[in-house]
Write an enzyme that holds these catalytic residues in place. Structure first.
Site, PDB file in Angstrom:
ATOM      1  N   LYS A  81       0.790  -1.160   0.250  1.00 23.32           N
ATOM      2  CA  LYS A  81      -0.078   0.283  -0.004  1.00 23.32           C
ATOM      3  C   LYS A  81       0.917   1.041  -0.257  1.00 23.32           C
ATOM      4  O   LYS A  81       0.288   2.545  -0.327  1.00 23.32           O
ATOM      5  CB  LYS A  81      -1.174  -0.009   0.855  1.00 23.32           C
ATOM      6  CG  LYS A  81      -0.613   0.327   2.450  1.00 23.32           C
ATOM      7  CD  LYS A  81      -1.307   0.688   3.381  1.00 23.32           C
ATOM      8  CE  LYS A  81      -0.654   0.422   4.814  1.00 23.32           C
ATOM      9  NZ  LYS A  81      -0.453   1.500   5.593  1.00 23.32           N
ATOM     10  N   ASP A  82       2.100   0.952   0.153  1.00 22.34           N
ATOM     11  CA  ASP A  82       2.885   2.358   0.310  1.00 22.34           C
ATOM     12  C   ASP A  82       3.617   2.987  -1.490  1.00 22.34           C
ATOM     13  O   ASP A  82       4.687   3.438  -1.414  1.00 22.34           O
ATOM     14  CB  ASP A  82       4.156   1.781   1.120  1.00 22.34           C
ATOM     15  CG  ASP A  82       3.800   2.254   2.834  1.00 22.34           C
ATOM     16  OD1 ASP A  82       2.638   2.170   2.754  1.00 22.34           O
ATOM     17  OD2 ASP A  82       3.950   1.828   3.612  1.00 22.34           O
ATOM     18  N   SER A 127      -4.137   8.790   6.582  1.00 22.68           N
ATOM     19  CA  SER A 127      -5.347   8.520   6.083  1.00 22.68           C
ATOM     20  C   SER A 127      -6.174   9.056   5.639  1.00 22.68           C
ATOM     21  O   SER A 127      -7.616   8.884   5.979  1.00 22.68           O
ATOM     22  CB  SER A 127      -5.463   6.985   5.559  1.00 22.68           C
ATOM     23  OG  SER A 127      -6.661   6.236   4.831  1.00 22.68           O
ATOM     24  N   LEU A 128      -6.569   9.706   3.837  1.00 22.76           N
ATOM     25  CA  LEU A 128      -7.528  10.246   3.497  1.00 22.76           C
ATOM     26  C   LEU A 128      -8.831   9.599   3.541  1.00 22.76           C
ATOM     27  O   LEU A 128     -10.084   9.698   3.337  1.00 22.76           O
ATOM     28  CB  LEU A 128      -7.195  11.126   2.009  1.00 22.76           C
ATOM     29  CG  LEU A 128      -6.231  12.218   2.503  1.00 22.76           C
ATOM     30  CD1 LEU A 128      -6.097  12.727   1.099  1.00 22.76           C
ATOM     31  CD2 LEU A 128      -6.627  13.213   3.391  1.00 22.76           C
ATOM     32  N   ARG A 129      -8.151   8.223   2.647  1.00 23.04           N
ATOM     33  CA  ARG A 129      -9.512   7.899   2.611  1.00 23.04           C
ATOM     34  C   ARG A 129     -10.215   7.429   3.962  1.00 23.04           C
ATOM     35  O   ARG A 129     -11.557   6.706   4.056  1.00 23.04           O
ATOM     36  CB  ARG A 129      -8.300   5.876   2.271  1.00 23.04           C
ATOM     37  CG  ARG A 129      -9.588   4.388   2.222  1.00 23.04           C
ATOM     38  CD  ARG A 129      -8.612   3.338   1.553  1.00 23.04           C
ATOM     39  NE  ARG A 129      -7.480   3.077   3.337  1.00 23.04           N
ATOM     40  CZ  ARG A 129      -7.798   2.236   4.268  1.00 23.04           C
ATOM     41  NH1 ARG A 129      -9.377   1.876   4.337  1.00 23.04           N
ATOM     42  NH2 ARG A 129      -7.574   2.650   5.551  1.00 23.04           N
ATOM     43  N   ARG A 130      -9.400   5.919   4.608  1.00 20.10           N
ATOM     44  CA  ARG A 130      -9.994   6.526   5.931  1.00 20.10           C
ATOM     45  C   ARG A 130     -10.859   7.191   6.582  1.00 20.10           C
ATOM     46  O   ARG A 130     -11.878   7.049   7.150  1.00 20.10           O
ATOM     47  CB  ARG A 130      -8.745   5.878   7.520  1.00 20.10           C
ATOM     48  CG  ARG A 130      -8.378   4.296   7.435  1.00 20.10           C
ATOM     49  CD  ARG A 130      -7.333   4.372   8.116  1.00 20.10           C
ATOM     50  NE  ARG A 130      -6.268   2.975   7.684  1.00 20.10           N
ATOM     51  CZ  ARG A 130      -5.420   2.239   8.515  1.00 20.10           C
ATOM     52  NH1 ARG A 130      -4.129   4.009   8.751  1.00 20.10           N
ATOM     53  NH2 ARG A 130      -4.764   2.098   7.338  1.00 20.10           N
ATOM     54  N   ARG A 147       0.532  11.121  12.404  1.00 24.38           N
ATOM     55  CA  ARG A 147       1.439  10.405  11.659  1.00 24.38           C
ATOM     56  C   ARG A 147       2.999  10.122  12.815  1.00 24.38           C
ATOM     57  O   ARG A 147       2.536   9.727  13.992  1.00 24.38           O
ATOM     58  CB  ARG A 147       2.576  11.589  11.524  1.00 24.38           C
ATOM     59  CG  ARG A 147       1.894  12.310   9.756  1.00 24.38           C
ATOM     60  CD  ARG A 147       2.144  11.518   8.650  1.00 24.38           C
ATOM     61  NE  ARG A 147       3.615  11.131   8.308  1.00 24.38           N
ATOM     62  CZ  ARG A 147       4.201  11.874   7.648  1.00 24.38           C
ATOM     63  NH1 ARG A 147       4.020  13.220   7.777  1.00 24.38           N
ATOM     64  NH2 ARG A 147       4.999  11.465   7.403  1.00 24.38           N
ATOM     65  N   ASN A 149       6.030   6.307  13.031  1.00 20.51           N
ATOM     66  CA  ASN A 149       5.572   5.109  13.537  1.00 20.51           C
ATOM     67  C   ASN A 149       4.314   4.278  14.427  1.00 20.51           C
ATOM     68  O   ASN A 149       3.723   4.825  15.153  1.00 20.51           O
ATOM     69  CB  ASN A 149       7.029   3.977  13.551  1.00 20.51           C
ATOM     70  CG  ASN A 149       7.900   4.165  15.006  1.00 20.51           C
ATOM     71  OD1 ASN A 149       7.247   4.194  15.328  1.00 20.51           O
ATOM     72  ND2 ASN A 149       8.929   4.868  14.879  1.00 20.51           N
ATOM     73  N   THR A 152       4.899   5.696  17.528  1.00 20.39           N
ATOM     74  CA  THR A 152       4.936   6.970  17.918  1.00 20.39           C
ATOM     75  C   THR A 152       2.882   7.225  18.381  1.00 20.39           C
ATOM     76  O   THR A 152       2.273   7.667  18.946  1.00 20.39           O
ATOM     77  CB  THR A 152       5.367   7.348  16.985  1.00 20.39           C
ATOM     78  OG1 THR A 152       6.704   7.688  16.685  1.00 20.39           O
ATOM     79  CG2 THR A 152       5.249   8.813  17.626  1.00 20.39           C
ATOM     80  N   ARG A 153       1.957   6.406  16.966  1.00 16.10           N
ATOM     81  CA  ARG A 153       1.809   6.383  17.278  1.00 16.10           C
ATOM     82  C   ARG A 153       0.535   6.173  18.548  1.00 16.10           C
ATOM     83  O   ARG A 153      -0.449   6.756  18.752  1.00 16.10           O
ATOM     84  CB  ARG A 153       0.181   5.768  16.215  1.00 16.10           C
ATOM     85  CG  ARG A 153       1.383   6.017  14.554  1.00 16.10           C
ATOM     86  CD  ARG A 153       0.394   5.719  13.451  1.00 16.10           C
ATOM     87  NE  ARG A 153       1.142   6.290  12.117  1.00 16.10           N
ATOM     88  CZ  ARG A 153       0.223   5.824  11.153  1.00 16.10           C
ATOM     89  NH1 ARG A 153      -0.593   6.064  10.942  1.00 16.10           N
ATOM     90  NH2 ARG A 153       1.521   6.432   9.688  1.00 16.10           N
ATOM     91  N   CYS A 240      -0.989   6.463  -3.348  1.00 18.10           N
ATOM     92  CA  CYS A 240      -0.738   5.415  -2.502  1.00 18.10           C
ATOM     93  C   CYS A 240      -1.463   7.154  -1.406  1.00 18.10           C
ATOM     94  O   CYS A 240      -1.878   6.675  -0.220  1.00 18.10           O
ATOM     95  CB  CYS A 240       0.457   5.690  -1.648  1.00 18.10           C
ATOM     96  SG  CYS A 240       0.937   4.598  -3.159  1.00 18.10           S
TER      97      CYS A 240
END
Length: 324
Positions: A81-82, A127-130, A147, A149, A152-153, A240
């Site tokens: 997906k990346d 994610s804009l999709r989400r 943002r 890893n 971090t999230r 992406c």
């Protein structure tokens, strides 16, 4: 070939993925020496800006691709997906590996599901999709950019900055954080990203020895599903990091490939949907012919679903996002 060098990002998830491919190749070729070339990418360095504003997820692969151009690395392992829909000249996806869970994971310290969130709850995602699908399902939610890893999230969630965050199920599972998943979002609510849950291996297209080494890692069913999804995204001229979702399923009982696609406005006010099925080839003169024909059918299926989305107005939505 006695030595193989794998380019990888340095995040825990990227390293897990590279080590996983290394282990699979070592099992196939015990005499092959395999090294990891650990690289910090531009996408890893810029963490204070939404990806859509700085070039999308392709920022996570460019330095890895340069290492292959420079022949410092022979292959690069990616979350598919990346990977941008158009690869640079001279590079190819040499293997599509077996696909893991494609779903989005709901992660929270307080709530067990998306439905349980109160009005006005703050949800984190990059994610804009989400974002567009969450807002279409729950317009009352507040979506904030998240943002970094996985660690971090999760740290930002634990610090109380969000009521819940949405991450890829497969990423959490791969690094042993299954316990953080409170539930998986229904695909009807959040259709996955193109290639979500799949690993792909990129290499030089003029390196037949490497391509031969990678051949046993190919999963033919996953390959067809992913070709269809990426063809949809490519026909939409999407990157992406745009509000495009696509998910293909293979039905072995009917030998059909079923592809669903979505494009939406980030505020959730409009979510376009399209889907089609196609019957794959079951008989041909040779097995290679079957695979080639089915890859073309999968590609055509992706284009057909993308065209239906365009006919419904997807181009206007995407152009407005690119202009922004």
């Amino acid at each position: 070939m006695t030595t193989l060098n794998i380019a990888t990002r340095q995040s825990p998830l990227a390293l897990w993925q590279a080590e996983h491919i290394k282990d699979r190749l070592t099992a196939l070729y015990p005499d092959l020496t395999i090294n990891l070339l650990k690289i910090v990418t531009k996408g890893d360095k810029i963490l204070d800006t939404p990806l859509a504003k700085i070039g999308g997820k392709g920022l996570f692969v460019k330095e890895l691709e340069q290492a292959m151009y420079d022949k410092e690395a022979d292959i690069a392992v990616h979350s598919l997906k990346d990977v941008p829909m158009l690869l640079p000249a001279g590079l190819v996806l040499g293997a599509y590996c077996e696909r893991a869970a494609p779903t989005d994971a709901f992660v929270s310290n307080t709530y067990t599901s998306l439905e349980e969130l109160p009005q006005g709850a703050v949800v984190g995602t990059s994610s804009l999709r989400r974002e567009c699908q969450l807002k279409a399902h729950r317009p009352d939610l507040v979506i904030k950019t998240l943002r970094g890893n996985v660690g971090t999230r999760l740290g930002k969630l634990d610090a109380g900055e969000y009521d819940a965050i949405i991450l890829a199920t497969s990423g959490l599972q791969r690094i042993g954080l299954d316990e953080r998943i409170r539930s998986e979002l229904d695909i009807d609510i959040s259709l996955p990203a193109v290639g979500q849950g799949a690993l792909a291996i990129e290499c030089r297209d003029n390196d037949p020895e490497v391509l031969a080494l990678l051949a046993p890692l190919n999963d033919n069913e996953a390959r067809l599903r992913l070709i269809a999804e990426r063809a949809l995204n490519r026909h939409l001229e999407g990157g992406c990091q745009v509000p495009i979702a696509a998910y293909a399923v293979f039905d072995s009982a009917t030998n059909e490939l079923w592809l669903r696609g979505r494009v939406g406005k980030t505020d959730g006010s409009l979510l376009l949907k399209a889907e089609k099925r196609i019957t794959l080839v079951a008989n041909a003169d040779a097995a290679a012919d079957i695979q080639t024909q089915n890859e073309q059918l999968a590609n055509d299926l992706g284009i057909a679903v993308a065209q239906e989305l365009l006919d419904k107005g997807a181009q206007e939505i995407l152009q407005a996002i690119y202009a922004d």
